[in-house]
Write a protein that holds these residues in place. Sequence first.
Motif, PDB file in Angstrom:
ATOM      1  N   ILE A 158       0.868  -1.177   0.000  1.00 36.78           N
ATOM      2  CA  ILE A 158       0.000   0.000   0.000  1.00 36.78           C
ATOM      3  C   ILE A 158       0.900   1.221   0.000  1.00 36.78           C
ATOM      4  O   ILE A 158       1.654   1.449   0.945  1.00 36.78           O
ATOM      5  CB  ILE A 158      -0.930   0.016   1.225  1.00 36.78           C
ATOM      6  CG1 ILE A 158      -1.834  -1.230   1.181  1.00 36.78           C
ATOM      7  CG2 ILE A 158      -1.777   1.285   1.244  1.00 36.78           C
ATOM      8  CD1 ILE A 158      -2.734  -1.380   2.381  1.00 36.78           C
ATOM      9  N   ILE A 159       0.826   1.970  -1.109  1.00 38.45           N
ATOM     10  CA  ILE A 159       1.713   3.127  -1.244  1.00 38.45           C
ATOM     11  C   ILE A 159       0.914   4.409  -1.111  1.00 38.45           C
ATOM     12  O   ILE A 159      -0.310   4.405  -1.224  1.00 38.45           O
ATOM     13  CB  ILE A 159       2.454   3.100  -2.590  1.00 38.45           C
ATOM     14  CG1 ILE A 159       1.431   3.099  -3.741  1.00 38.45           C
ATOM     15  CG2 ILE A 159       3.365   1.887  -2.697  1.00 38.45           C
ATOM     16  CD1 ILE A 159       2.039   3.287  -5.108  1.00 38.45           C
ATOM     17  N   ALA A 160       1.626   5.496  -0.861  1.00 38.61           N
ATOM     18  CA  ALA A 160       0.963   6.796  -0.744  1.00 38.61           C
ATOM     19  C   ALA A 160       1.429   7.684  -1.884  1.00 38.61           C
ATOM     20  O   ALA A 160       2.627   7.762  -2.169  1.00 38.61           O
ATOM     21  CB  ALA A 160       1.318   7.442   0.592  1.00 38.61           C
ATOM     22  N   ASP A 161       0.467   8.321  -2.551  1.00 37.53           N
ATOM     23  CA  ASP A 161       0.847   9.219  -3.643  1.00 37.53           C
ATOM     24  C   ASP A 161      -0.217  10.302  -3.808  1.00 37.53           C
ATOM     25  O   ASP A 161      -1.418  10.044  -3.687  1.00 37.53           O
ATOM     26  CB  ASP A 161       1.012   8.440  -4.948  1.00 37.53           C
ATOM     27  CG  ASP A 161       1.769   9.255  -5.973  1.00 37.53           C
ATOM     28  OD1 ASP A 161       2.967   8.976  -6.170  1.00 37.53           O
ATOM     29  OD2 ASP A 161       1.174  10.202  -6.548  1.00 37.53           O
ATOM     30  N   GLU A 162       0.268  11.511  -4.107  1.00 39.30           N
ATOM     31  CA  GLU A 162      -0.633  12.647  -4.245  1.00 39.30           C
ATOM     32  C   GLU A 162      -1.572  12.516  -5.444  1.00 39.30           C
ATOM     33  O   GLU A 162      -2.565  13.230  -5.540  1.00 39.30           O
ATOM     34  CB  GLU A 162       0.185  13.927  -4.423  1.00 39.30           C
ATOM     35  CG  GLU A 162       1.377  14.014  -3.489  1.00 39.30           C
ATOM     36  CD  GLU A 162       1.300  15.231  -2.603  1.00 39.30           C
ATOM     37  OE1 GLU A 162       0.855  16.265  -3.115  1.00 39.30           O
ATOM     38  OE2 GLU A 162       1.651  15.129  -1.420  1.00 39.30           O
ATOM     39  N   ALA A 163      -1.218  11.642  -6.373  1.00 39.86           N
ATOM     40  CA  ALA A 163      -2.038  11.497  -7.569  1.00 39.86           C
ATOM     41  C   ALA A 163      -3.413  10.921  -7.234  1.00 39.86           C
ATOM     42  O   ALA A 163      -4.337  11.000  -8.031  1.00 39.86           O
ATOM     43  CB  ALA A 163      -1.332  10.597  -8.577  1.00 39.86           C
ATOM     44  N   VAL A 164      -3.519  10.340  -6.064  1.00 33.91           N
ATOM     45  CA  VAL A 164      -4.795   9.733  -5.693  1.00 33.91           C
ATOM     46  C   VAL A 164      -5.753  10.801  -5.175  1.00 33.91           C
ATOM     47  O   VAL A 164      -5.384  11.633  -4.353  1.00 33.91           O
ATOM     48  CB  VAL A 164      -4.587   8.657  -4.608  1.00 33.91           C
ATOM     49  CG1 VAL A 164      -5.921   8.024  -4.218  1.00 33.91           C
ATOM     50  CG2 VAL A 164      -3.612   7.605  -5.096  1.00 33.91           C
ATOM     51  N   ASP A 165      -6.967  10.763  -5.696  1.00 40.82           N
ATOM     52  CA  ASP A 165      -7.982  11.717  -5.258  1.00 40.82           C
ATOM     53  C   ASP A 165      -8.767  11.096  -4.108  1.00 40.82           C
ATOM     54  O   ASP A 165      -9.500  10.135  -4.307  1.00 40.82           O
ATOM     55  CB  ASP A 165      -8.908  12.027  -6.449  1.00 40.82           C
ATOM     56  CG  ASP A 165     -10.052  12.940  -6.047  1.00 40.82           C
ATOM     57  OD1 ASP A 165     -10.068  13.419  -4.902  1.00 40.82           O
ATOM     58  OD2 ASP A 165     -10.931  13.173  -6.893  1.00 40.82           O
ATOM     59  N   PRO A 166      -8.632  11.633  -2.896  1.00 43.37           N
ATOM     60  CA  PRO A 166      -9.299  11.006  -1.746  1.00 43.37           C
ATOM     61  C   PRO A 166     -10.822  11.087  -1.865  1.00 43.37           C
ATOM     62  O   PRO A 166     -11.541  10.313  -1.232  1.00 43.37           O
ATOM     63  CB  PRO A 166      -8.820  11.835  -0.545  1.00 43.37           C
ATOM     64  CG  PRO A 166      -7.781  12.759  -1.066  1.00 43.37           C
ATOM     65  CD  PRO A 166      -7.898  12.828  -2.536  1.00 43.37           C
ATOM     66  N   GLU A 167     -11.293  12.031  -2.679  1.00 44.43           N
ATOM     67  CA  GLU A 167     -12.736  12.230  -2.807  1.00 44.43           C
ATOM     68  C   GLU A 167     -13.382  11.154  -3.661  1.00 44.43           C
ATOM     69  O   GLU A 167     -14.568  10.890  -3.556  1.00 44.43           O
ATOM     70  CB  GLU A 167     -13.035  13.581  -3.465  1.00 44.43           C
ATOM     71  CG  GLU A 167     -12.380  14.769  -2.780  1.00 44.43           C
ATOM     72  CD  GLU A 167     -12.997  15.037  -1.419  1.00 44.43           C
ATOM     73  OE1 GLU A 167     -14.246  15.002  -1.346  1.00 44.43           O
ATOM     74  OE2 GLU A 167     -12.241  15.251  -0.452  1.00 44.43           O
ATOM     75  N   PHE A 168     -12.612  10.584  -4.579  1.00 43.81           N
ATOM     76  CA  PHE A 168     -13.223   9.680  -5.547  1.00 43.81           C
ATOM     77  C   PHE A 168     -13.289   8.261  -4.994  1.00 43.81           C
ATOM     78  O   PHE A 168     -12.349   7.783  -4.365  1.00 43.81           O
ATOM     79  CB  PHE A 168     -12.436   9.699  -6.862  1.00 43.81           C
ATOM     80  CG  PHE A 168     -13.118   8.901  -7.942  1.00 43.81           C
ATOM     81  CD1 PHE A 168     -14.071   9.513  -8.761  1.00 43.81           C
ATOM     82  CD2 PHE A 168     -12.850   7.564  -8.113  1.00 43.81           C
ATOM     83  CE1 PHE A 168     -14.714   8.783  -9.735  1.00 43.81           C
ATOM     84  CE2 PHE A 168     -13.511   6.824  -9.096  1.00 43.81           C
ATOM     85  CZ  PHE A 168     -14.433   7.438  -9.898  1.00 43.81           C
ATOM     86  N   GLY A 169     -14.395   7.586  -5.273  1.00 46.74           N
ATOM     87  CA  GLY A 169     -14.558   6.187  -4.864  1.00 46.74           C
ATOM     88  C   GLY A 169     -14.294   6.043  -3.376  1.00 46.74           C
ATOM     89  O   GLY A 169     -14.864   6.759  -2.556  1.00 46.74           O
ATOM     90  N   THR A 170     -13.421   5.112  -3.067  1.00 47.55           N
ATOM     91  CA  THR A 170     -13.119   4.878  -1.655  1.00 47.55           C
ATOM     92  C   THR A 170     -11.872   5.629  -1.223  1.00 47.55           C
ATOM     93  O   THR A 170     -11.446   5.540  -0.071  1.00 47.55           O
ATOM     94  CB  THR A 170     -12.857   3.372  -1.419  1.00 47.55           C
ATOM     95  OG1 THR A 170     -11.747   2.994  -2.252  1.00 47.55           O
ATOM     96  CG2 THR A 170     -14.072   2.553  -1.785  1.00 47.55           C
ATOM     97  N   GLY A 171     -11.229   6.305  -2.166  1.00 49.40           N
ATOM     98  CA  GLY A 171      -9.978   6.972  -1.853  1.00 49.40           C
ATOM     99  C   GLY A 171      -8.790   6.043  -1.915  1.00 49.40           C
ATOM    100  O   GLY A 171      -7.673   6.447  -1.643  1.00 49.40           O
TER     101      GLY A 171
END
Length: 902
Positions: free
Chosen positions: A257-270
């Motif tokens: 499980i990696i962390a990256d700013e490209a992920v939108d926390p608002e979309f889907g489950t985040g």
Amino acid sequence: MDLSPRYNPLDVEEPLLAQWNEAGLFQAEPDPTRTPYTIVIPPPNVTGILHMGHALNNTIQDILIRFKRMQGFNALWVPGTDHAGIATQNVVEKSLAKEGKRRQDLGREAFLNRVWQWREQYGSTIITQLKRLGASCDWRRTRFTMDDGLSQAVTDVFLKLYEAGLLYRGNYIINWCPRCQTALADEEAPRKETQGKLYHFRYPLSETPDRSIVVATTRPETMLGDTAVAVHPNDPRYQSLIGQTVRLPLVGRELRIIADEAVDPEFGTGAVKVTPAHDPVDFQLGKKHSLEFINVMTDDGRMANVPAPYDGLDRFVCRKRVLEDLERQELLEKTTDHLHNVGHCYRCDTVIEPRLSLQWFVRMKPLAEPAIQAVKDGTITFIPSRWTKVYLNWMENIQDWCISRQIWWGHRIPVWYCNACITNEKSKKDPNWKPENIIGIQPTSAERGVAGVIVSKTPPTQCPTCGSVVGLKQDEDVLDTWFSSWLWPFSTLGWPQHTKDLDYFYPTNTLVTAPEIIFFWVARMIMAGYFCLGKPPFTTVYIHGTVRDLSGRKMSKSLGNVIDPLEIIKQFGADALRYTLVTSTAVGTDVFISDEKFVVGRNFSNKLWNAARFILQVAPAAPGTGALPPAEQLSVFDRWILAELNRTIADTTAALERCHFDEAADRVYEFLWHQFCDWHIEFVKPTITTMPAGRQVLRHVLEQSLRLLHPVMPFISEALWQQLRPADATKFLMTAPWPLPGALQDDEAGRQVRWAIQVITAIRSVRAEFRVPAAARVDVTLAGHSAPDAALAEQITRLAGVHTLRVSAKAAAARGSVPILFDGGSGVIHLGDAIDLEQARHAKQRELTEELQPRLQAVEGRLRNEAFTKSAPPDIVQQEQEKRTILTQRIATLESYLNALR
RNA sequence: GGGCGAUUAGCUCAGUCGGUUAGAGCGCAUGCCUCACAUGCAUGAGGUCAGAGGUUCGAGUCCUCUAUCGCCCACCA
């Protein structure tokens, strides 16, 4: 010359093309004694047929070329066509499909023969159409991006880039059509809004399988290629999970499980499942976080490198299977409807598959530097200038350019691979590596001298590294079409040879194109210009708008709103087409047209035709030169129109120099129609048979304005001009000199005529307003002006239908008369019984109270304001004072009239 | 989401350095087959310059915000 009152462009245009062509007027050769002016055409696709976009684009170029040619420049316009890789290949594949064959059935060589055959047969269609439009290209120089010379340029540049360390081969996500089995450029895989589903999967944590993280996807089958799960670094829900691992269901692989700013926390489950080999965003994540890239699909869209139950399944069959299996394991959390954009193959409409593949790239940053500089320091300017920002913004964030395409029609990549070397090299690092695996050369090591990679102009006979003479295999791919077009401004002039043409005509002057290819083409040409020659390819980039229908939609076949330029030419003539296109667009704005709009151009042609017909009748050619008669023989009207002509010449020239083509066309139109035809011809009509000087002026003015019109409407202007041509002039208008304003400037005669026009208009206005019968006697007394000369007075009475015209210090108002007010003075029209007194009184009362008095108040208010009188420029203040005087006079005139009526 | 642009007459659009009464074409109305042109001529009606605020003696024009529309780029798994 046919004297039909209807102008028929079809009788005129085609024969003129033949004349111009026969006389070689389109041709240009290097000539050190003259200054060159060069344009290279944006090469239309060889498959193309002329559409309105081409018509606009080429009309603008032709205007520039014809203008500069007449100004005395050695004007060269280089034409040609683009091989348009995928588009052309598709056209030929379609015709093959009718015979029930695929390109693979023919094999590469036979297929390419077929494409060439096709090109021989149809490839000059658009060239023929451009000729019909009047495009004055040097057609001898017509080039094609697959010509020998241009292909050589392509190979040379490839080598040059390789040697400069600007080429590499690397993995990249491309659009793959599993049906056509080819990569597609982004623009070839248009996204369509599609109603799909968003599936939420539970991925159990490795350590504590009763806990899980939920990810969402629209393409469940890709989960078989997942190599990570990503969350936003600041997402509070997942803080504790970052760094842990999950076990990928159905496969069993451990995913970090990696962390990256490209992920939108608002979309889907985040939380996102990461499939680096099958998604562009995931690909970036994969590179950034050094994830594993697992390609789980074959060329034809079947699953591979996946657990046995799924292996070989079609991607959509597999999707169902994955869903069923997850559901059974209670790992399918939920399913929601989801509207999203899905790329579809523009040829067969198959859903495209983003897929990892090995491609050649050009490192763009170093190339971009001089190209950015050139625009920043003004070496290259954009018209309109706002595109500068767009260009710089893109260039400063430029990405590497993927130049390989998995099609057959195009320039084959000049690279050979030595099987022996590569096997050797690879097996050192990875014992399991086999040559039939993808040949992967990592970007970092690909610059030069990599064993087994041979970049060469000609097929190598031997591997320079290991000496092997067998197992040398050329890269299967061809180069992106733009890889040849970016060399166009100099490859068409002979580069890489050092030709006279190149020395003389390069850099070119103006590039005329549409905004959508600034990135694809314009920017790349600038980079190539500096990289190959150290010089910019052009100095001005004129960006015109897009041709749209009246509701603003682009013209496209599928919308059915296409207007065929050739149809318009047939109906109204190429001149009308050109005129309407050019006047429908201000600099850089989109062009909204409908077929009725071309009527304006047609009507103008007809008007001109008839004006010329009239002049040729009343003023047949006089012997001698085109020189004007001495000033003392000129009437007021002659002096006036000549001064107006001079202004028109100056304005039109200035507008063209600034690339304001609509202004230039409008200006000539306004002059010819509304000054020359509406007034001058009408003024001189009665006396023309007795005034030889006046006849000469008529011919001269028309002849000169046709020169001004020629860049926009080359056909009718040439046709008429040849009838009016001064004995000492060149045979063709096309090569006649551009007019310079004559010595005659605006003078007293000009003021007199402008005054007369106002008087006539004012009288006509009253006649129309009060419905004065044509036969009624109308007398006019004018004030505030000295007596006009006899000729002028005569024409005023004639054109305004006046019985007697008097001039007196004061025009007294009386019953039965109406006052008129105009800029040069005022007057009274005596209408006697022909007037309805009540109506006149009302009309004039309204004029007084609703128009004149409020205006005077405003002016006086301004003049009372000290801030205004002190800080405004003196000429503005003076203007206001004059305004006050005029308004006061007019009000007095009207008031005395109204009093007289009481 | 980022960037760019637009909003002026019924329609399509001009409007330069902030300065006369905001223009054109089409359409519309009225009258004209006047011997170059009815694909023409003459005359006319039609505008709160998207809205609000600001700068200025003065704003369609410059600045800020709002609304609506369009385009380009990046795209949501």
